[in-house]
Design an enzyme around this catalytic site. Sequence first.
Site, PDB file in Angstrom:
ATOM      1  CE  LYS A  54      -3.583   0.068  -0.435  1.00  0.00           C
ATOM      2  NZ  LYS A  54      -4.817  -0.189  -1.238  1.00  0.00           N
TER       3      LYS A  54
HETATM    4  N1  PMP Z   1      -3.040  -7.236   1.397  1.00  0.00           N
HETATM    5  C1  PMP Z   1      -2.972  -6.393   2.430  1.00  0.00           C
HETATM    6  C2  PMP Z   1      -2.294  -6.841   3.694  1.00  0.00           C
HETATM    7  C3  PMP Z   1      -3.540  -5.121   2.341  1.00  0.00           C
HETATM    8  O1  PMP Z   1      -3.487  -4.270   3.392  1.00  0.00           O
HETATM    9  C4  PMP Z   1      -4.183  -4.739   1.139  1.00  0.00           C
HETATM   10  C5  PMP Z   1      -4.805  -3.380   0.991  1.00  0.00           C
HETATM   11  N2  PMP Z   1      -5.929  -3.122   1.750  1.00  0.00           N
HETATM   12  C6  PMP Z   1      -4.247  -5.666   0.085  1.00  0.00           C
HETATM   13  C7  PMP Z   1      -3.646  -6.898   0.249  1.00  0.00           C
HETATM   14  C8  PMP Z   1      -4.996  -5.379  -1.196  1.00  0.00           C
HETATM   15  O2  PMP Z   1      -4.489  -4.394  -2.008  1.00  0.00           O
HETATM   16  P1  PMP Z   1      -5.411  -3.481  -2.906  1.00  0.00           P
HETATM   17  O3  PMP Z   1      -6.077  -2.466  -2.009  1.00  0.00           O
HETATM   18  O4  PMP Z   1      -4.501  -2.850  -3.883  1.00  0.00           O
HETATM   19  O5  PMP Z   1      -6.459  -4.339  -3.564  1.00  0.00           O
END
Ligand code: PMP
Length: 339
Positions: A54
């Site tokens: 992120k």
């Molecule tokens: N894995 C973790 C640990 C996250 O914090 C996030 C983001 N909320 C994601 C995956 C998913 O990423 P995205 O928001 O780009 O879909």
Amino acid sequence: MECGPAVLTVSSSYLGVDGHVGRTPLVRLRHFSEATGCEILGKAEFMNPGGSVKDRAALGIILDAEKSGALAPGATIVEGTAGNTGIGLTVIGHARGYRSVIVIPETQSPEKISLLRTLGAEVLTVAEKPYSDPGNYNHIARRLAEENRWYWANQFDNLANRQAHFLTTGPEIWEQTNGTIDAFVAAVGTGGTLAGTALALKEKNPLVAAVCADPYGAAMWSWFTLGNPSVNDGDSHAEGIGQSRLTRNLEGLTVDEAYRIPDQEAISAIHQLLREEGLFLGLSSGINIAGAVRYAREHGPGKTIVTILCDSGAKYLSKIYDRKWLEQEGLDPDLRLVS
Ligand code: PMP
């Protein structure tokens, strides 16, 4: 000899932490590769300055808001987040002179909540509520921004999120695999990682498969396979993923495969990686890796499959790395995903 700072504004080619987001290594997951006859590679996003994938979205959102004038020097950034976006906004925000207010559901790991406080964010923990409820953490963040004239990062619907992956994650993976990538696998929180990266890779080669790995209790599997985002049965302990609606960041994305991954498969993946390969990951990484293994079994051998190692296990010591907690939840860390 004078060694004080004669000129404070001296320019330098060395960068602060905000200059070191991305360009993460691609790590071969040896056992999973050998067992499936594919190359299964993980993008080590836990190596970013704030410790997760992120950071890319956080930096992208901040740079975009600076450019548009929405973010004035010294401003306050407010965001609703499962934790990692808040950590990224706080770390990168400090490096660029902002303060942060983070709204986080109280169900998220205590490690992430105390880390946010230690980093200097003002943290508001709130009850977990669905998006349709005005008490949902995102709506609270939006209202706080309106009431206080703060900048709302709005990661779910702000396209600067997926644009960051389109401009960095996708091209990095293309280059690191010398254009040999066959499939990209990712779970969806905001959808920024999956959409931005997959769109960039497909622009290079339309045959690269976009694959969604969805935890139970989320709606993306049904959206991508049946065309309607209904929340399926069950639940997951994976934090940061598990989306129930089509965010703006997901608009226009079509995927080639979608899988529903039970938590046990993800737990097996991350504990096997810790014991056998020295990789220490959070549960969303396990969902991603289990998705990559499914794709390898269905479409391999001989495929090059890339997925995301989203964050480190250190943020979840009291849950997915605690044997008592695992036992209470009926999860077995000793089961291997591949033999
Ligand atoms: N894995 C973790 C640990 C996250 O914090 C996030 C983001 N909320 C994601 C995956 C998913 O990423 P995205 O928001 O780009 O879909």
